[in-house]
Design a protein around this motif. Structure first.
Motif, PDB file in Angstrom:
ATOM      1  N   GLU A 162       0.849  -1.184   0.000  1.00 27.91           N
ATOM      2  CA  GLU A 162       0.000   0.000   0.000  1.00 27.91           C
ATOM      3  C   GLU A 162       0.885   1.234   0.000  1.00 27.91           C
ATOM      4  O   GLU A 162       1.975   1.211   0.586  1.00 27.91           O
ATOM      5  N   PRO A 163       0.456   2.315  -0.631  1.00 25.43           N
ATOM      6  CA  PRO A 163       1.274   3.539  -0.587  1.00 25.43           C
ATOM      7  C   PRO A 163       1.522   3.976   0.853  1.00 25.43           C
ATOM      8  O   PRO A 163       0.650   3.866   1.713  1.00 25.43           O
ATOM      9  N   THR A 164       2.736   4.443   1.099  1.00 25.14           N
ATOM     10  CA  THR A 164       3.120   4.934   2.413  1.00 25.14           C
ATOM     11  C   THR A 164       2.279   6.153   2.782  1.00 25.14           C
ATOM     12  O   THR A 164       1.986   6.988   1.937  1.00 25.14           O
ATOM     13  N   ARG A 165       1.901   6.231   4.040  1.00 25.20           N
ATOM     14  CA  ARG A 165       1.164   7.393   4.536  1.00 25.20           C
ATOM     15  C   ARG A 165       2.132   8.281   5.303  1.00 25.20           C
ATOM     16  O   ARG A 165       3.116   7.802   5.858  1.00 25.20           O
ATOM     17  N   PRO A 166       1.864   9.590   5.340  1.00 26.31           N
ATOM     18  CA  PRO A 166       2.784  10.509   6.011  1.00 26.31           C
ATOM     19  C   PRO A 166       3.058  10.192   7.478  1.00 26.31           C
ATOM     20  O   PRO A 166       4.097  10.571   8.000  1.00 26.31           O
ATOM     21  N   ASN A 167       2.164   9.482   8.164  1.00 15.74           N
ATOM     22  CA  ASN A 167       2.363   9.226   9.591  1.00 15.74           C
ATOM     23  C   ASN A 167       2.915   7.829   9.889  1.00 15.74           C
ATOM     24  O   ASN A 167       2.990   7.422  11.035  1.00 15.74           O
TER      25      ASN A 167
ATOM     26  N   ILE B 169       5.684   4.933  10.490  1.00 15.20           N
ATOM     27  CA  ILE B 169       7.041   4.872  11.018  1.00 15.20           C
ATOM     28  C   ILE B 169       7.974   4.389   9.917  1.00 15.20           C
ATOM     29  O   ILE B 169       7.633   3.517   9.132  1.00 15.20           O
ATOM     30  N   GLY B 170       9.147   4.967   9.843  1.00  9.00           N
ATOM     31  CA  GLY B 170      10.130   4.565   8.839  1.00  9.00           C
ATOM     32  C   GLY B 170      10.279   5.638   7.780  1.00  9.00           C
ATOM     33  O   GLY B 170       9.585   6.653   7.771  1.00  9.00           O
ATOM     34  N   MET B 171      11.206   5.392   6.887  1.00  9.31           N
ATOM     35  CA  MET B 171      11.470   6.355   5.834  1.00  9.31           C
ATOM     36  C   MET B 171      10.321   6.363   4.839  1.00  9.31           C
ATOM     37  O   MET B 171       9.866   5.316   4.407  1.00  9.31           O
ATOM     38  N   HIS B 172       9.875   7.548   4.492  1.00 12.04           N
ATOM     39  CA  HIS B 172       8.706   7.564   3.628  1.00 12.04           C
ATOM     40  C   HIS B 172       8.615   8.723   2.648  1.00 12.04           C
ATOM     41  O   HIS B 172       7.702   8.760   1.846  1.00 12.04           O
ATOM     42  N   ARG B 173       9.507   9.684   2.678  1.00 16.00           N
ATOM     43  CA  ARG B 173       9.386  10.774   1.717  1.00 16.00           C
ATOM     44  C   ARG B 173      10.754  11.347   1.394  1.00 16.00           C
ATOM     45  O   ARG B 173      11.704  11.184   2.129  1.00 16.00           O
ATOM     46  N   VAL B 174      10.790  12.051   0.274  1.00 14.76           N
ATOM     47  CA  VAL B 174      11.968  12.810  -0.108  1.00 14.76           C
ATOM     48  C   VAL B 174      11.484  14.250  -0.264  1.00 14.76           C
ATOM     49  O   VAL B 174      10.375  14.490  -0.741  1.00 14.76           O
ATOM     50  N   ALA B 175      12.276  15.205   0.194  1.00 13.85           N
ATOM     51  CA  ALA B 175      11.860  16.607   0.186  1.00 13.85           C
ATOM     52  C   ALA B 175      12.799  17.429  -0.683  1.00 13.85           C
ATOM     53  O   ALA B 175      14.005  17.222  -0.669  1.00 13.85           O
TER      54      ALA B 175
END
Length: 150
Positions: free
Chosen positions: A79-84, A86-92
């Motif tokens: 499933e797509p990662t949600r912002p909340n 735990i763990g690495m989940h986004r690049v800014a």
């Protein structure tokens, strides 16, 4: 001990789609390769590890993404990662114009999860769902752009 961040690695479903998205945002491809063999199995911890990779660099020369498209073993869809989560989940990324960045993202079918927010008089920012479900944060520094909006 000295330490330096080299890159952020992201497994992708479609290498060309991901490269197109990130190069349209302004990153450049430094190189591509296919990796496999005993050294790759050992380093990554997967038997029979075989992947296409591409290294992309930000225009300032400091940030790099290493994209992986697995040939073997098969990529695992989740499933797509949600912002909340735990763990690495986004690049800014910092961008000069969030509006321009969102126009580029939209050409790839990528849109804000909810909208664009303004954090005080400092940043306009948003999360978009990029290729392969990657969460990408885009932030425009309003203190540098001179176009303060509230």
């Amino acid at each position: 001990m000295a330490i330096k961040l080299e890159n952020v690695g992201i497994a992708v479903r479609d290498m060309e789609e991901a490269i197109s998205f990130f190069t349209d945002l302004g990153l450049t491809v430094l190189g591509r390769d296919t990796v496999s063999g005993a050294w790759a199995d050992t380093a990554v911890g997967l038997d029979g590890n075989h992947a296409r990779i591409a290294v992309l660099q930000t225009p300032d020369g400091h940030g790099q993404l290493e994209l992986f498209e697995y040939i073997h073993p098969d990529a695992i869809e989740t499933e797509p990662t949600r912002p909340n989560e735990i763990g690495m989940h986004r690049v800014a990324f910092s961008v000069d114009s969030i509006d321009e960045a969102l126009e580029i993202a939209a050409r790839h079918g990528c849109h804000p999860l909810r909208g664009v927010a303004t954090y005080g008089d400092v940043y306009k920012l948003t999360y978009v769902r990029g290729p392969s479900g990657i969460l990408v944060m885009l932030a425009e520094d309003l203190t540098k752009s001179g176009s303060r909006e509230g």
